[in-house]
Structures are given as C-alpha cells and as structure tokens.
Design a protein around this motif. Structure first.
Motif, mmCIF file in Angstrom:
data_model
loop_
_atom_site.group_PDB
_atom_site.id
_atom_site.type_symbol
_atom_site.label_atom_id
_atom_site.label_comp_id
_atom_site.label_asym_id
_atom_site.label_seq_id
_atom_site.Cartn_x
_atom_site.Cartn_y
_atom_site.Cartn_z
ATOM 1 N N TYR A 1 0.857 -1.179 0.000
ATOM 2 C CA TYR A 1 0.000 0.000 0.000
ATOM 3 C C TYR A 1 0.895 1.231 0.000
ATOM 4 C CZ TYR A 1 -4.036 -2.922 0.625
ATOM 5 O OH TYR A 1 -5.016 -3.855 0.424
ATOM 6 N N THR A 2 0.896 1.938 -1.118
ATOM 7 C CA THR A 2 1.781 3.079 -1.293
ATOM 8 C C THR A 2 0.991 4.270 -1.802
ATOM 9 O OG1 THR A 2 2.316 2.313 -3.530
ATOM 10 C CG2 THR A 2 3.816 1.651 -1.746
ATOM 11 N N PRO B 1 1.294 12.973 5.196
ATOM 12 C CA PRO B 1 2.024 11.725 5.432
ATOM 13 C C PRO B 1 1.881 10.762 4.265
ATOM 14 C CG PRO B 1 -0.020 11.738 6.693
ATOM 15 C CD PRO B 1 0.123 13.111 6.079
ATOM 16 N N LEU B 2 2.903 9.923 4.090
ATOM 17 C CA LEU B 2 2.917 8.976 2.973
ATOM 18 C C LEU B 2 2.902 7.537 3.468
ATOM 19 C CD1 LEU B 2 5.563 10.743 0.688
ATOM 20 C CD2 LEU B 2 3.065 10.957 0.643
ATOM 21 N N ASP B 3 2.419 7.324 4.682
ATOM 22 C CA ASP B 3 2.336 5.981 5.245
ATOM 23 C C ASP B 3 0.915 5.748 5.741
ATOM 24 O OD1 ASP B 3 2.196 7.544 7.540
ATOM 25 O OD2 ASP B 3 4.255 7.129 8.161
ATOM 26 N N ASP B 4 0.731 4.824 6.683
ATOM 27 C CA ASP B 4 -0.620 4.493 7.148
ATOM 28 C C ASP B 4 -1.276 5.599 7.965
ATOM 29 O OD1 ASP B 4 -0.621 2.124 5.847
ATOM 30 O OD2 ASP B 4 -0.827 0.850 7.612
ATOM 31 N N ARG B 5 -0.561 6.670 8.260
ATOM 32 C CA ARG B 5 -1.208 7.832 8.867
ATOM 33 C C ARG B 5 -2.084 8.560 7.847
ATOM 34 N NH1 ARG B 5 3.659 11.249 10.653
ATOM 35 N NH2 ARG B 5 4.435 10.286 8.721
ATOM 36 N N ASN B 6 -1.822 8.337 6.567
ATOM 37 C CA ASN B 6 -2.614 8.963 5.517
ATOM 38 C C ASN B 6 -3.982 8.286 5.449
ATOM 39 O OD1 ASN B 6 -3.693 9.442 2.755
ATOM 40 N ND2 ASN B 6 -1.797 10.585 2.517
ATOM 41 N N VAL C 1 -4.702 5.924 2.493
ATOM 42 C CA VAL C 1 -4.119 4.582 2.592
ATOM 43 C C VAL C 1 -4.988 3.697 3.471
ATOM 44 C CG1 VAL C 1 -2.119 3.265 3.387
ATOM 45 C CG2 VAL C 1 -1.782 5.442 2.190
ATOM 46 N N HIS D 1 -1.777 1.007 -5.132
ATOM 47 C CA HIS D 1 -0.982 2.234 -5.204
ATOM 48 C C HIS D 1 -1.922 3.405 -5.484
ATOM 49 C CE1 HIS D 1 2.255 5.029 -5.882
ATOM 50 N NE2 HIS D 1 1.776 5.324 -7.086
#
Length: 308
Positions: free
Chosen positions: A57-58, A71-76, A79, A96
């Motif tokens: 998941y990106t 943010p670009l991780d699971d905080r987004n 996502v 993606h």
C-alpha cells in the motif's frame, strides 16, 4: 465477497472539499466528545485520486496547494481507506494511490476526508467489489466524521458526530471565498477552548442536543445569499478567534471589501466569506492584494465520483 472484475489500468475519482455553513456544538459528553448539528456544503476545490494495483500500500502526493505535511504511510487517511475496501472485498494484493490535492491542507476543509472518500470509491471500482453506497458510507464513518459527506457531496445536515447525514434542498449556487493560513489550529484545542469559554459563569442553559437554525435551511432552499448571510453561525468561531486573534483581522478585511458574511469554517483556521452573486472573483482578488491567500469557489458541487 467475490470480486467481479479487477480493472486494468487506473481508476480516477474526484471528491470535493467542504465548508460548514452552520455549526452548532453540544456540551462535552462524558466520553469527551461533542454532538454537533452542522450544515455542510461541498465546494469547487477538489482532490483527485488515481488507484492502481500495486505492491503493498503506497501513496504519492502532488498538488496546487502545499503538500509538504501530508504523510505517505498508514497515517494517511487515503491509505487506510484503501486497506478498508480491500478487507471488505477480500483483496489480498496491494494498492498504489496517486493523489493530487486542490483543497488546502490542515485548513478545516476536509481535504484528507475527501482523499479517503475518493479512495473508497476508486478502490471499490478498481477491484470490482460492488460495495453499495451505503456500505461505503459505513466504511467512511469508521475513518472519520467528514468522510461520509465527501462521498455524498451537495449540501447536507450532519448530526451526531457529524456523520449522520440528511441531504438539504438548495436552489441555485452560492459563491464563496476561502482564506487559508499556514498557522493551523488543532481541532481538539479549539473544542477545548470552547469548553473553557462555556465554563465561565453565565446563565446559559445546557445544550443537550444541538439543532440547525431553521433560517439557514430556508435561505438555502430559497437560494437567497443575503438571507443566508444573516443566518450563518458557528459555535467554534469564538474559540478559534480566541486562540488565533489574527483571524479577526481577516474577517474585518473581507467584510470591508464587500463580503456578505465572514466566519471561521468548522474549527478553522480557514475563513469562509459568502460573496454576493457574481462577486467571488473580485473579492478574492482584493484579499490577495492585501496579502492573504484567497481562493474563490462555489457550491454546492457533487460528491466523490469516478471520472473518465
């Protein structure tokens, strides 16, 4: 659930930002939350999300607004929305996401919620999951109180935590100018300041269940911008201005420049100005010439939808 068809290529979905035309807040509850009664309007500042099959998941983010803090991780939230749909439909691969942001970040206009709503629709379409609008609404409410409205769009009354929605009738369109700021306000801090202000000695009765003022809904039904200007209210406005007094200067400038009304939208720090019909572009230019970051928009607009 059996997947009907996984799409080749990309699915693109657009979802709108929002303002709170009216916002009433009940007293703090034992769980620390507040019930609200809000009138949301989706406005023509948009988030675009493209979903494709990927490894893991990106997410990548671009925009016409500053996206450095996204943010670009699971905080987004997007996502998390992608993972939510994948779990619901039994997809074990990755997704993606490409997000292009047109809603100011951390401005109280629901940009992150719009990303999540667009992702719910996009991933559902991509995976051929056939989740219904009602099922997507439930997933959205689990992600955040503003996500269901970004799915719905238009104008709606929100109650409870804000995610119990009823569409509101609106005639014509309303023109808005949104002034955004880089010095953000924390939503919990604004609610805390509201509680502090309300704790001062007064004769105000407790607010058990907040309600929407009838004049707001009547003005929207009539398409009457002048009547709406007189009915707009936000219980969080004094708290936001208490924490960030510079907001008062912005409002004074906008009213002097001809805005029909100026107010903090939601918990801020975005200031929303209701412009006279045909007057949003001129008002935005005047405010930009005074050094403010001002965007003209109109509403209502549609909620999250797939684009060709």
């Amino acid at each position: 659930m059996t997947l009907s068809r996984v799409q080749d290529g990309r699915v693109r979905v657009r979802a709108p930002g929002k303002i709170n035309v009216f916002f009433a807040v009940g007293d703090v509850q034992p769980d620390g939350y507040h019930d609200v009664a809000s009138v949301y309007q989706a406005v023509g500042l948009f988030e675009d999300v493209w979903a494709t099959i990927g490894e893991g998941y990106t997410v990548e983010v671009t925009g016409t607004v500053d996206v450095s803090g996204v943010p670009l991780d699971d905080r987004n939230l997007a996502v998390r929305a992608a993972r939510s749909v994948a779990r619901a439909v039994g997809w074990e691969g990755g997704i993606h996401l490409e997000i292009h942001k047109g809603v100011p970040v951390a401005g109280g206009m629901g940009g992150g919620s719009a990303d999540a709503a667009a992702t719910l629709v996009a991933v559902n379409a991509l995976l051929g999951g056939n989740l219904s609008a009602a099922e997507l609404h439930v997933l959205g409410a689990e992600l955040g109180a503003d996500v269901p409205f970004a799915l719905l769009g238009g104008t709606a009354v929100g109650t409870g935590r804000g995610d119990e929605l009823a569409p509101a009738l609106v005639r014509g369109r309303f023109e808005w100018v949104l002034v955004t700021r880089t010095d953000g306000l924390s939503t919990p801090a604004v609610y805390g300041e509201l509680d502090r202000l309300r704790a001062a000695p007064d004769i105000r009765p407790p607010i058990a269940v907040p309600t929407v003022a009838p004049g707001v809904l009547a003005a929207l039904r009539a398409g009457d911008a002048l009547a709406l200007a007189g009915a707009i209210a936000n219980d969080l406005h004094p708290a936001a201005c208490s924490l960030l007094p510079a907001l008062n200067e912005v409002i004074d400038r906008g009213l002097t420049a001809g805005a029909l009304a100026g107010f903090v939208s939601g918990s801020g720090p975005t200031i929303a100005f209701l412009a006279a019909p045909g007057g949003a572009d001129a008002l935005a230019r005047t405010l930009r010439s005074a050094g403010f970051s001002a965007l003209a928009a109109h509403g209502p607009v549609a909620g999250a939808r797939v684009l060709a």
